[in-house]
Design a protein around this motif. Structure first.
Motif, mmCIF file in Angstrom:
data_model
loop_
_atom_site.group_PDB
_atom_site.id
_atom_site.type_symbol
_atom_site.label_atom_id
_atom_site.label_comp_id
_atom_site.label_asym_id
_atom_site.label_seq_id
_atom_site.Cartn_x
_atom_site.Cartn_y
_atom_site.Cartn_z
ATOM 1 N N ALA A 219 -6.341 -2.075 4.380
ATOM 2 C CA ALA A 219 -7.180 -2.766 5.373
ATOM 3 C C ALA A 219 -6.580 -4.121 5.746
ATOM 4 C CB ALA A 219 -8.600 -2.936 4.835
ATOM 5 N N TRP B 203 0.837 -1.210 0.000
ATOM 6 C CA TRP B 203 0.000 0.000 0.000
ATOM 7 C C TRP B 203 0.872 1.261 0.000
ATOM 8 C CZ3 TRP B 203 -0.209 3.712 3.926
ATOM 9 C CH2 TRP B 203 -1.170 4.705 3.727
ATOM 10 N N GLY C 176 -5.378 -4.900 9.477
ATOM 11 C CA GLY C 176 -6.061 -6.003 10.137
ATOM 12 C C GLY C 176 -5.096 -7.084 10.607
ATOM 13 N N ALA D 26 -9.366 -11.104 7.335
ATOM 14 C CA ALA D 26 -8.245 -10.489 6.624
ATOM 15 C C ALA D 26 -7.405 -11.542 5.909
ATOM 16 C CB ALA D 26 -7.388 -9.678 7.591
ATOM 17 N N TYR E 15 -7.201 0.509 -1.061
ATOM 18 C CA TYR E 15 -7.656 0.471 0.333
ATOM 19 C C TYR E 15 -7.857 -0.947 0.854
ATOM 20 C CZ TYR E 15 -7.521 5.446 0.422
ATOM 21 O OH TYR E 15 -7.055 6.732 0.382
#
Length: 149
Positions: A82, A27, A86, A96, A78
């Motif tokens: 996440a 990310w 998680g 997750a 996203y």
């Protein structure tokens, strides 16, 4: 189970957190402005899908992703955030892990011709399976603290 330095459950937590950090790095290094404003990530994936050896991937991309490139850019970026959060925090960990496994499998299929991507996605998928079946949320997790799962 015998283990050195940490317990087996703690080693499972280390594996889970490491996978989460890998997702967070995925990310972090994304050019969000490029993905969100210029559509670079989805455009790149569209180019890969258009040349894919399997017709199912080409047609699936055309049906699911191509009509909504901006939305899909946000979903991908996203989702990685996440998943990373998680797993690092151990929050909703089984969800997750399954979500990450599915995302890695999607990446794996899309990038079937790229050996570097194959290695990364195969290893991340394997870690997801081991962390899932090893119930890695038992230690050092919000799930454990909150009594989830």
């Amino acid at each position: 189970m015998d283990a050195i330095w940490l317990t087996g459950a703690e080693w499972m937590a280390v594996l889970r957190v490491g996978l989460g950090l890998w997702w967070l790095e995925s990310w972090r290094h994304k050019d969000k402005k490029g993905w969100f404003e210029r559509g670079t990530g989805i455009a790149w994936a569209a180019d890969v899908a258009a040349k894919h050896r399997w017709n199912t991937v080409r047609s699936g991309f055309d049906v699911v992703v191509a009509p909504r490139p901006r939305t899909m850019a946000y979903v991908v970026v996203y989702a990685e955030l996440a998943l990373g959060l998680g797993l690092v925090l151990g929050f909703l960990t089984p969800i997750a892990l399954v979500g990450g496994l599915l995302l890695n499998l999607l990446y794996l299929v899309l990038m079937i011709h790229d050996w570097a991507e194959q290695g990364q996605n195969t290893m991340m998928a394997l870690i997801s399976l081991v962390a899932l079946f090893g119930m890695s949320w038992q230690t050092w997790s919000l799930d454990s603290t909150l009594g989830f799962f």
